[in-house]
Write a protein that holds these residues in place. Structure first.
Motif, short mmCIF file in Angstrom:
data_model
loop_
_atom_site.label_atom_id
_atom_site.label_comp_id
_atom_site.label_asym_id
_atom_site.label_seq_id
_atom_site.Cartn_x
_atom_site.Cartn_y
_atom_site.Cartn_z
N ASP A 141 2.97 -7.93 1.52
CA ASP A 141 3.52 -6.77 1.85
C ASP A 141 3.72 -5.60 0.41
O ASP A 141 3.48 -4.27 0.09
N ILE A 142 4.45 -6.80 -0.96
CA ILE A 142 4.09 -5.51 -2.35
C ILE A 142 2.90 -5.68 -2.79
O ILE A 142 1.75 -4.60 -4.06
N LEU A 143 2.12 -6.68 -3.35
CA LEU A 143 0.96 -6.82 -4.17
C LEU A 143 -0.09 -6.14 -3.48
O LEU A 143 -1.20 -5.73 -4.09
N PRO A 144 -0.56 -6.39 -2.31
CA PRO A 144 -1.71 -5.39 -1.71
C PRO A 144 -1.47 -4.02 -1.84
O PRO A 144 -2.76 -3.64 -1.67
N LYS A 145 -1.26 -3.05 -1.90
CA LYS A 145 -0.64 -2.48 -2.86
C LYS A 145 -1.62 -1.61 -3.13
O LYS A 145 -2.37 -0.74 -3.96
N LEU A 146 -1.52 -3.17 -4.42
CA LEU A 146 -2.12 -2.46 -5.12
C LEU A 146 -3.71 -2.80 -5.56
O LEU A 146 -4.92 -1.59 -5.53
N VAL A 147 -4.16 -3.31 -4.78
CA VAL A 147 -5.13 -4.02 -4.36
C VAL A 147 -5.76 -2.42 -3.35
O VAL A 147 -7.27 -1.93 -3.93
N MET A 148 -5.10 -2.02 -2.47
CA MET A 148 -5.46 -0.91 -1.61
C MET A 148 -5.65 0.41 -2.65
O MET A 148 -6.63 1.32 -2.11
N LEU A 199 4.15 11.95 -5.11
CA LEU A 199 4.50 10.41 -4.46
C LEU A 199 3.35 9.76 -4.19
O LEU A 199 2.66 10.42 -3.24
N PHE A 200 2.55 8.79 -4.20
CA PHE A 200 1.61 7.86 -3.29
C PHE A 200 2.25 6.58 -2.82
O PHE A 200 2.68 6.01 -3.28
N LEU A 201 1.64 7.14 -1.45
CA LEU A 201 2.48 6.30 -0.82
C LEU A 201 2.09 5.17 0.27
O LEU A 201 1.27 5.47 1.09
N LEU A 202 1.75 4.38 0.04
CA LEU A 202 0.80 3.04 0.48
C LEU A 202 1.43 2.09 1.53
O LEU A 202 2.66 1.12 0.81
N ARG A 203 0.78 1.68 2.48
CA ARG A 203 1.73 0.88 3.64
C ARG A 203 0.24 0.27 4.06
O ARG A 203 -0.45 0.29 4.75
N PRO A 204 0.28 -0.98 3.36
CA PRO A 204 -0.65 -2.06 3.98
C PRO A 204 -0.41 -2.61 5.36
O PRO A 204 0.76 -2.70 5.37
N GLY A 205 -1.31 -2.81 6.15
CA GLY A 205 -0.87 -3.34 7.32
C GLY A 205 -0.55 -4.65 8.12
O GLY A 205 -0.68 -5.76 5.84
N GLU A 206 0.81 -4.30 8.62
CA GLU A 206 1.01 -5.77 8.76
C GLU A 206 0.21 -7.70 9.10
O GLU A 206 -0.70 -6.32 9.99
N ARG A 209 -4.93 -8.94 6.42
CA ARG A 209 -5.73 -10.12 5.85
C ARG A 209 -7.11 -10.33 5.70
O ARG A 209 -7.32 -11.18 4.27
N HIS A 210 -7.66 -8.81 5.48
CA HIS A 210 -8.45 -8.12 4.86
C HIS A 210 -8.03 -7.92 3.26
O HIS A 210 -8.87 -8.00 2.70
N TRP A 211 -6.56 -7.94 3.37
CA TRP A 211 -6.55 -7.71 1.64
C TRP A 211 -6.31 -9.06 0.95
O TRP A 211 -5.87 -9.11 -0.37
N THR A 212 -5.90 -9.60 1.41
CA THR A 212 -5.60 -11.28 0.98
C THR A 212 -6.28 -11.51 0.14
O THR A 212 -6.11 -12.29 -1.54
N VAL A 216 -5.38 -12.91 -4.18
CA VAL A 216 -5.70 -14.26 -3.91
C VAL A 216 -6.67 -14.02 -5.72
O VAL A 216 -6.53 -14.23 -6.77
N ALA A 217 -8.05 -13.30 -5.86
CA ALA A 217 -8.71 -12.96 -6.53
C ALA A 217 -7.91 -13.23 -7.76
O ALA A 217 -8.00 -12.96 -8.94
N ARG A 218 -6.47 -11.67 -7.84
CA ARG A 218 -6.45 -11.50 -9.06
C ARG A 218 -5.11 -12.60 -10.06
O ARG A 218 -4.76 -12.15 -10.40
N ILE A 219 -4.85 -13.69 -8.84
CA ILE A 219 -4.25 -14.36 -9.71
C ILE A 219 -4.71 -16.19 -9.85
O ILE A 219 -5.68 -16.60 -9.00
N PRO A 220 -5.05 -16.00 -11.67
CA PRO A 220 -5.41 -17.71 -12.42
C PRO A 220 -5.00 -18.24 -11.87
O PRO A 220 -3.95 -18.86 -12.34
N ALA A 221 -6.16 -19.16 -11.08
CA ALA A 221 -5.43 -21.16 -11.20
C ALA A 221 -4.63 -21.37 -12.57
O ALA A 221 -6.02 -21.00 -13.45
#
Length: 290
Positions: A141-148, A199-206, A209-212, A216-221
């Motif tokens: 819910d939170i990190l997908p807002k940055l991708v959006m 204020l920019f209010l972003l609400r990714p869908g519950e 999975r299209h934001w996943t 994931v790409a923004r997390i380096p292993a």
């Protein structure tokens, strides 16, 4: 004639009625999504028949996601981040929280805006959620807002507002990722109302999975970190799951260890460590439930 007596409830009812036209004008992005039951996943196993039926009903409902560019006298409540513009509640800020009843919103949360200390900014992206401290909601819910925000071309110089709870719980966990790098981060203190003009209010869908992949790409292993097995049993420690563990968790772990599985406690790991461990796994099991 006599004037009607002052009624705080009547004022709050008027506050609740945000004209849909105003919210529609502020809409930057909107998308309908299929119901979760259409994803081809199995229904979760639940002993209670009534609860099982409720889950199936919810899973059959379509979802939506949206983004708004709000302007005016904007106030964001502490705790549950309900948004008010020009003294009118923005329904989109309630999102998918079905626990937030109508009366609960206007009686409890609107009251919090009155007389509280404030933090003021000119404009910001609201990077908050009703469950700021929850790891599942951080990822979904939170990190997908940055991708959006990137997908709809929001100015990368716009600051993001986060809660003190999110930074306390997940600040270290997000270290080593580029989620917040290059952005001004404003922490909304507890019991403070956020006030701003834009204020920019972003609400990714519950269950969107299209934001996943973008998350994931923004997390380096983390390099050099691997599991002893591609079969992993995820452990739930009492301290990191508010005591919600299986009564016989120790017995279950020994069964998996004897079968050659690795038992992993992901709670203290950073996002990069978790990715390194779990992205190569073939099978993952663990206790489910909130």
């Amino acid at each position: 004639g006599q004037k009607a007596p002052f009624s705080f409830d009547k004022i709050l009812r008027k506050t609740w009625r945000l004209g849909t036209a105003e919210e529609r004008k502020a809409l930057l992005y909107y998308r309908t999504l299929p119901a979760p039951s259409h994803f081809g996943t199995d229904d979760p196993f639940v002993d209670d028949e009534l609860l099982t039926a409720l889950i199936r009903i919810r899973a059959g409902k379509p979802r939506w996601e949206a983004a708004w560019h709000l302007r005016g006298d904007i106030r964001v409540a502490p705790g549950h981040p309900l948004v008010f513009v020009n003294n009118r509640f923005v329904p989109g800020s309630a999102g998918f929280n079905e626990d937030l009843a109508y009366s609960s919103a206007w009686k409890n949360y609107a009251r919090r805006l009155m007389g509280l200390p404030t933090i003021r900014v000119d404009r910001a992206i609201l990077l908050r959620d009703f469950w700021d401290g929850n790891y599942w909601h951080l990822l979904h819910d939170i990190l997908p807002k940055l991708v959006m925000a990137e997908a709809i071309d929001l100015d990368p110089t716009i600051p993001v507002v986060v809660s003190a709870t999110l930074m306390n719980r997940h600040g270290d966990r997000m270290s080593g990722t580029n989620f917040l790098k290059g952005r001004t981060v404003i922490v909304q203190p507890e019991k403070h109302t956020l006030c701003c003009k834009e204020l920019f209010l972003l609400r990714p869908g519950e269950f969107a999975r299209h934001w996943t992949p973008g998350v994931v790409a923004r997390i380096p292993a983390e390099r050099g970190l691997t599991s002893s097995s591609r079969y992993i049993d995820g452990r739930r420690e009492a301290d990191s799951s508010i005591g919600r563990t299986a009564d016989n968790s120790g017995e279950i772990e020994e069964i998996f260890r004897a079968a050659g599985w690795a038992v992993v406690d992901p709670a203290p790991m950073t996002l990069g460590q978790r990715k390194a461990i779990f992205e190569r796994a073939e099978l993952i099991v663990g206790s489910n439930g909130a």
